[in-house]
Design a protein around this motif. Structure first.
Motif: not given
Length: 89
Positions: A46-72
């Motif tokens: 599949q064109y899919a993956n699992y990432c284990l993030f080490d984020a300090g908050s839900h807001d940080e996680l959102h910022a990291l994920v939404s910063g992905l160039p392919m996010y949209r």
């Protein structure tokens, strides 16, 4: 843990696609070097993956994920993980 399924449009310009792939690689490898992505696994077939993030908050996680160039073009499923009491570390 975030499952990401990528769906690039079939009519996406080839050069734009290559630029996105390069930018995504650079961004995700930077996050790995900074310790924000603790692990990454491709879903076989599949064109899919699992990432284990080490984020300090839900807001940080959102910022990291939404910063992905392919996010949209990414569908995400987030699983909040907690330490298991039987884990041997």
């Amino acid at each position: 843990m975030v499952r990401m399924t990528i769906t690039l449009p079939d009519d996406l310009d080839g050069e734009v696609r290559e630029q996105l792939v390069r930018a995504e690689k650079e961004y995700s490898q930077d996050l790995q070097r900074r310790g924000k992505i603790a692990g990454i696994w491709r879903v076989a077939g599949q064109y899919a993956n699992y990432c284990l993030f080490d984020a300090g908050s839900h807001d940080e996680l959102h910022a990291l994920v939404s910063g992905l160039p392919m996010y949209r073009y990414i569908h995400t499923e987030v699983e909040a993980l907690a330490m298991h009491p039987n884990a041997v570390l």
